[in-house]
Design a protein around this motif. Structure first.
Motif, PDB file in Angstrom:
ATOM      1  N   ILE A  16       0.841  -1.207   0.000  1.00 52.81           N
ATOM      2  CA  ILE A  16       0.000   0.000   0.000  1.00 52.81           C
ATOM      3  C   ILE A  16       0.872   1.252   0.000  1.00 52.81           C
ATOM      4  CG2 ILE A  16      -1.684   1.325   1.350  1.00 52.81           C
ATOM      5  CD1 ILE A  16      -2.843  -1.465   2.204  1.00 52.81           C
ATOM      6  N   ASN A  17       1.933   1.251   0.803  1.00 51.25           N
ATOM      7  CA  ASN A  17       2.853   2.388   0.840  1.00 51.25           C
ATOM      8  C   ASN A  17       3.565   2.598  -0.485  1.00 51.25           C
ATOM      9  OD1 ASN A  17       2.254   3.093   3.495  1.00 51.25           O
ATOM     10  ND2 ASN A  17       3.834   1.759   4.334  1.00 51.25           N
ATOM     11  N   ALA A  18       3.665   1.544  -1.293  1.00 48.16           N
ATOM     12  CA  ALA A  18       4.293   1.645  -2.613  1.00 48.16           C
ATOM     13  C   ALA A  18       3.272   1.997  -3.697  1.00 48.16           C
ATOM     14  CB  ALA A  18       5.004   0.334  -2.956  1.00 48.16           C
ATOM     15  N   GLY A  19       2.062   2.368  -3.291  1.00 51.04           N
ATOM     16  CA  GLY A  19       1.056   2.823  -4.240  1.00 51.04           C
ATOM     17  C   GLY A  19       0.171   1.745  -4.825  1.00 51.04           C
ATOM     18  N   ALA A  20       0.233   0.536  -4.296  1.00 53.92           N
ATOM     19  CA  ALA A  20      -0.588  -0.553  -4.835  1.00 53.92           C
ATOM     20  C   ALA A  20      -2.050  -0.399  -4.437  1.00 53.92           C
ATOM     21  CB  ALA A  20      -0.063  -1.904  -4.343  1.00 53.92           C
ATOM     22  N   ASP A  21      -2.933  -0.743  -5.354  1.00 56.25           N
ATOM     23  CA  ASP A  21      -4.356  -0.828  -5.014  1.00 56.25           C
ATOM     24  C   ASP A  21      -4.891  -2.222  -5.359  1.00 56.25           C
ATOM     25  OD1 ASP A  21      -4.526  -0.697  -7.771  1.00 56.25           O
ATOM     26  OD2 ASP A  21      -5.768   1.110  -7.813  1.00 56.25           O
ATOM     27  N   GLU A  22      -3.996  -3.084  -5.818  1.00 51.22           N
ATOM     28  CA  GLU A  22      -4.311  -4.482  -6.127  1.00 51.22           C
ATOM     29  C   GLU A  22      -3.199  -5.332  -5.494  1.00 51.22           C
ATOM     30  OE1 GLU A  22      -7.012  -7.046  -8.059  1.00 51.22           O
ATOM     31  OE2 GLU A  22      -7.061  -4.878  -8.276  1.00 51.22           O
ATOM     32  N   ILE A  23      -3.587  -6.193  -4.558  1.00 55.23           N
ATOM     33  CA  ILE A  23      -2.608  -7.010  -3.841  1.00 55.23           C
ATOM     34  C   ILE A  23      -3.085  -8.454  -3.839  1.00 55.23           C
ATOM     35  CG2 ILE A  23      -1.428  -7.401  -1.630  1.00 55.23           C
ATOM     36  CD1 ILE A  23      -2.066  -4.369  -1.035  1.00 55.23           C
ATOM     37  N   LYS A  24      -2.184  -9.353  -4.180  1.00 52.63           N
ATOM     38  CA  LYS A  24      -2.501 -10.781  -4.214  1.00 52.63           C
ATOM     39  C   LYS A  24      -1.718 -11.481  -3.100  1.00 52.63           C
ATOM     40  CE  LYS A  24      -1.940 -14.829  -7.203  1.00 52.63           C
ATOM     41  NZ  LYS A  24      -1.432 -15.282  -8.502  1.00 52.63           N
ATOM     42  N   VAL A  25      -2.454 -12.236  -2.274  1.00 54.14           N
ATOM     43  CA  VAL A  25      -1.861 -13.026  -1.198  1.00 54.14           C
ATOM     44  C   VAL A  25      -2.164 -14.484  -1.503  1.00 54.14           C
ATOM     45  CG1 VAL A  25      -1.878 -13.520   1.281  1.00 54.14           C
ATOM     46  CG2 VAL A  25      -2.244 -11.158   0.478  1.00 54.14           C
ATOM     47  N   THR A 125      -9.775  -0.884   6.831  1.00 54.15           N
ATOM     48  CA  THR A 125      -8.998   0.356   6.885  1.00 54.15           C
ATOM     49  C   THR A 125      -8.515   0.844   5.525  1.00 54.15           C
ATOM     50  OG1 THR A 125      -6.979  -0.884   7.398  1.00 54.15           O
ATOM     51  CG2 THR A 125      -8.266  -0.033   9.268  1.00 54.15           C
ATOM     52  N   ASN A 126      -8.664   0.019   4.502  1.00 55.99           N
ATOM     53  CA  ASN A 126      -8.214   0.389   3.155  1.00 55.99           C
ATOM     54  C   ASN A 126      -9.288   0.041   2.132  1.00 55.99           C
ATOM     55  OD1 ASN A 126      -5.174   1.085   3.590  1.00 55.99           O
ATOM     56  ND2 ASN A 126      -5.523  -0.809   4.748  1.00 55.99           N
ATOM     57  N   PRO A 127     -10.404   0.757   2.143  1.00 58.43           N
ATOM     58  CA  PRO A 127     -11.538   0.389   1.285  1.00 58.43           C
ATOM     59  C   PRO A 127     -11.264   0.491  -0.215  1.00 58.43           C
ATOM     60  CG  PRO A 127     -11.931   2.503   2.344  1.00 58.43           C
ATOM     61  CD  PRO A 127     -10.692   1.941   2.957  1.00 58.43           C
ATOM     62  N   ARG A 151     -17.108  -7.224  -0.904  1.00 52.81           N
ATOM     63  CA  ARG A 151     -17.850  -6.009  -0.550  1.00 52.81           C
ATOM     64  C   ARG A 151     -19.129  -5.921  -1.392  1.00 52.81           C
ATOM     65  NH1 ARG A 151     -13.767  -2.676  -0.197  1.00 52.81           N
ATOM     66  NH2 ARG A 151     -13.824  -2.338   2.039  1.00 52.81           N
ATOM     67  N   GLU A 152     -19.044  -6.263  -2.683  1.00 52.74           N
ATOM     68  CA  GLU A 152     -20.224  -6.243  -3.557  1.00 52.74           C
ATOM     69  C   GLU A 152     -21.220  -7.335  -3.171  1.00 52.74           C
ATOM     70  OE1 GLU A 152     -18.488  -6.583  -7.464  1.00 52.74           O
ATOM     71  OE2 GLU A 152     -17.671  -4.538  -7.379  1.00 52.74           O
ATOM     72  N   LYS A 153     -20.721  -8.499  -2.802  1.00 50.73           N
ATOM     73  CA  LYS A 153     -21.569  -9.617  -2.391  1.00 50.73           C
ATOM     74  C   LYS A 153     -22.425  -9.251  -1.172  1.00 50.73           C
ATOM     75  CE  LYS A 153     -21.081 -14.355  -0.615  1.00 50.73           C
ATOM     76  NZ  LYS A 153     -20.123 -15.417  -0.307  1.00 50.73           N
ATOM     77  N   ASP A 156     -25.393  -4.927   1.113  1.00 53.56           N
ATOM     78  CA  ASP A 156     -26.397  -4.446   2.058  1.00 53.56           C
ATOM     79  C   ASP A 156     -25.820  -4.252   3.461  1.00 53.56           C
ATOM     80  OD1 ASP A 156     -26.052  -7.254   2.220  1.00 53.56           O
ATOM     81  OD2 ASP A 156     -27.958  -7.463   3.280  1.00 53.56           O
ATOM     82  N   LYS A 157     -24.532  -4.560   3.635  1.00 56.57           N
ATOM     83  CA  LYS A 157     -23.893  -4.451   4.940  1.00 56.57           C
ATOM     84  C   LYS A 157     -22.764  -3.421   4.901  1.00 56.57           C
ATOM     85  CE  LYS A 157     -24.659  -9.328   6.139  1.00 56.57           C
ATOM     86  NZ  LYS A 157     -25.860  -9.098   6.870  1.00 56.57           N
ATOM     87  N   SER A 158     -22.463  -2.860   6.052  1.00 56.73           N
ATOM     88  CA  SER A 158     -21.321  -1.950   6.165  1.00 56.73           C
ATOM     89  C   SER A 158     -20.038  -2.772   6.268  1.00 56.73           C
ATOM     90  CB  SER A 158     -21.464  -1.077   7.410  1.00 56.73           C
ATOM     91  OG  SER A 158     -21.274  -1.858   8.583  1.00 56.73           O
ATOM     92  N   ASP A 159     -18.902  -2.126   6.053  1.00 57.29           N
ATOM     93  CA  ASP A 159     -17.620  -2.820   6.167  1.00 57.29           C
ATOM     94  C   ASP A 159     -17.430  -3.418   7.558  1.00 57.29           C
ATOM     95  OD1 ASP A 159     -17.096  -2.199   3.565  1.00 57.29           O
ATOM     96  OD2 ASP A 159     -15.424  -0.848   3.968  1.00 57.29           O
TER      97      ASP A 159
END
Length: 179
Positions: A16-25, A125-127, A151-153, A156-159
């Protein structure tokens, strides 16, 4: 660190600090080969320093810190358990790639820990970050979650309401691995 989930948390924060918005674990348990492999890839800017600097606990690229213990601790954990760390560039996502291997049966292998709450905490914390989590056991996919789709699934719920669902689903799979 005393749990693999804490190394994962640190590596995700680095992404995230390196600017990523897509992370694979990817957590891959292969009992036949007696290996546990953790791969973290991202679409951030990648590594901008030499490999030896990345593992130097007294070097960091962050201006808010004077030490960079994360990768050196991860390397130490892997090596104590008969494994290694390999770093490079992600072919799929274009950013950094870190691969940690551990000998599964090694007495010094750290436990996986509370991966569910680590991932769910990053989710809340990182929506704007999409974390893709894959757990493989003996070449069979046990879990595949993309936080954006999750989140899409549960639209109807909050994070905060999704947090325990996500944590429980991941931790149930980890528990079933029995490693």
């Amino acid at each position: 660190m005393i749990e693999l989930s804490l190394h994962i948390l640190d590596l995700i924060e680095n992404s995230i600090n390196a600017g990523a918005d897509e992370i694979k674990v990817l957590l891959d348990v292969n009992e036949e080969n007696d290996l546990l492999t953790l791969t973290i890839e991202d679409n951030g800017k990648g590594f901008s320093v030499e490999e030896e600097q990345l593992f130097d606990p007294f070097y960091t690229t962050k201006t808010s810190k004077v030490v960079g213990m994360g990768l050196s601790l991860a390397k130490s954990s892997a090596e104590r358990a008969g494994g290694e760390v390999v770093i490079g560039r992600s072919k799929d996502l274009g950013g950094a790639k870190v691969v940690l291997t551990f000998v599964l049966s090694n007495i010094d292998r750290i436990p996986i820990g509370d991966l569910g709450n680590s991932i769910a905490g990053m989710f809340v914390t990182n929506p704007n970050i999409n974390i893709k989590i894959y757990i493989i056991l003996n070449n069979q996919t046990q879990l595949s979650i993309h936080t954006k789709e999750y989140r899409e699934k549960f639209s109807d719920k909050s994070d905060i309401e999704i947090y325990p669902l996500l944590a429980e689903e991941i931790n149930n799979v980890i528990k079933a691995l029995k490693v």
